[in-house]
Each structure stands twice: as C-alpha cells, then as structure tokens.
Write an enzyme that holds these catalytic residues in place. Structure first.
Site, PDB file in Angstrom:
ATOM      1  N   GLY A 230      -3.497   0.502   0.341  1.00 51.52           N
ATOM      2  CA  GLY A 230      -4.617   0.812  -0.791  1.00 51.52           C
ATOM      3  C   GLY A 230      -4.628   2.223  -1.640  1.00 51.52           C
ATOM      4  O   GLY A 230      -2.879   2.771  -1.959  1.00 51.52           O
ATOM      5  N   CYS A 231      -5.214   2.999  -1.876  1.00 50.74           N
ATOM      6  CA  CYS A 231      -4.584   4.073  -2.562  1.00 50.74           C
ATOM      7  C   CYS A 231      -3.356   4.700  -2.330  1.00 50.74           C
ATOM      8  O   CYS A 231      -3.206   5.271  -1.536  1.00 50.74           O
ATOM      9  CB  CYS A 231      -6.691   5.127  -2.571  1.00 50.74           C
ATOM     10  SG  CYS A 231      -5.260   7.202  -3.475  1.00 50.74           S
ATOM     11  N   PHE A 232      -2.838   4.467  -3.384  1.00 48.90           N
ATOM     12  CA  PHE A 232      -1.419   5.316  -2.892  1.00 48.90           C
ATOM     13  C   PHE A 232      -1.210   6.810  -2.804  1.00 48.90           C
ATOM     14  O   PHE A 232      -0.139   7.671  -2.059  1.00 48.90           O
ATOM     15  CB  PHE A 232      -0.718   4.827  -3.565  1.00 48.90           C
ATOM     16  CG  PHE A 232      -0.289   5.451  -5.266  1.00 48.90           C
ATOM     17  CD1 PHE A 232      -1.396   6.167  -5.683  1.00 48.90           C
ATOM     18  CD2 PHE A 232       0.092   4.032  -5.910  1.00 48.90           C
ATOM     19  CE1 PHE A 232      -1.795   6.165  -7.402  1.00 48.90           C
ATOM     20  CE2 PHE A 232      -0.108   3.896  -7.938  1.00 48.90           C
ATOM     21  CZ  PHE A 232      -0.406   4.599  -8.526  1.00 48.90           C
TER      22      PHE A 232
END
Length: 195
Positions: free
Chosen positions: A34-36
């Site tokens: 998901g969101c890095f």
C-alpha cells in the site's frame, strides 16, 4: 619514498576496502504494502535494515512519476526497496515481518487506498527468495488464518525511485503523515488481523 604519502595511500586503500566490504554485506528486497510512506517507516524500525527507499515496481511505463502511478494506469504499485544486512536479518524474516504489516486479504487495495497501484506484493530476486515467499504464503493459508491471500508474488522487475519528497516522508512531514496513517485505519486493521 615519502612516508606521509605512503601513509595516506595506505589509509585510502583501507577506507576503500572497508567501504567495499560494507557495501558487499548488504542485500535488497522489494515489497509493496500500500502507501509506501507507511511500509517504509515499518521496515526502517526492523533491526538489520540499513535503508528503505520508496518507489514503483511491477509496471509497464518506463520512468513513471507519482502523478502517473497514482492514476492507476501504469501497472506499477507503490513499493519499497529494503536494503538490509543478511548477517543481522534474513530474507525469510523480512517476509514474515512484511506479512504482519499489511492486509493480505484484499485485492488491489491496502486500507483506505484503493486501486492496483496499492496492491500488496513480494517481488523476489532469486529462486531461493521465490521459495521463501511461496512457502511463507502457503504456511499462512495452511494455518487457516486467511481463506484467501491476494498478495502478488512475482519476480522482481525494474524498481523506480519515487520523487525525493516521498523519501522519508514520515520524518519530514510528521504531522501530516501521522494524520494520514491514523485516518486510513492501517494500524487498527493490522492489529485486528494479526492480534
């Protein structure tokens, strides 16, 4: 023979050999969760991890930008490249750690972020890494904890570094990052899944 020059030459040679040894002692692994920004922070807490870089992988567009990837049309997913010391943490330990920081039960999303660009993935770089990743996934399925795992397991492809402002975002923009992580429900869901 100039003794000062000889000493400086020896010191330079020693410095170069030490740098080469420390560089040779690291390995890399690529994960998408998901969101890095979030998965970068999670991995940077793990002992044995030297550095974590945010970027894009598993897509078809050469040199993608955040703007392109975030629209979901490049095939890439937000990912991290974990640089680690195999003498301190193994690839298998990285994989196990990764599972416990994502939601493997959802397809093409992680927490509040939806789209193929947020799919989870383990991108192996060798046959040994493939075997570790698959065995770990299979053990999770066999445990009965999850009926289905949607996390992509695939060979590593080009990893494109994200723009500089994304690197260490959680350190540079602490308030915004913490608000995003809390409002996205990431930690609450991870706690629910992995108790």
């Amino acid at each position: 023979m100039n003794p000062t020059r000889t000493l400086l030459s020896l010191m330079a040679a020693l410095l170069l050999s030490t740098t080469s040894l420390s560089h040779a002692a690291t390995a890399t692994a690529v994960f998408a969760g998901g969101c890095f920004w979030c998965i970068e922070k999670d991995f940077e807490k793990l002992p044995g991890v030297v550095e974590v870089e945010s970027g894009y992988t598993a897509g078809k567009t050469p040199d993608p930008t955040y703007e392109q990837v975030s629209k979901g049309r490049t095939g890439h997913t937000e990912a991290v490249r974990v640089i680690y010391d195999p003498a301190k943490v193994s690839y298998a330990q990285l994989v196990e750690y990764f599972w416990r920081h994502i939601d493997p039960t959802v397809k093409d999303r992680q927490f509040c972020d939806v789209g193929t660009q947020y799919r989870s993935g383990i991108y192996w770089g060798s046959e040994a890494e493939r075997q570790v990743a698959e065995a770990s996934r299979d053990a999770l399925l066999k445990s009965g904890r999850f009926k289905t795992i949607h996390t992509e397991l695939a060979p590593a492809s080009a990893f494109h570094l994200a723009e500089a402002y994304h690197q260490d975002y959680y350190k540079k923009n602490e308030l915004r990052y913490n608000f995003y992580r809390l409002s996205c429900g990431r930690d609450a869901r991870v706690k629910e899944l992995w108790k």
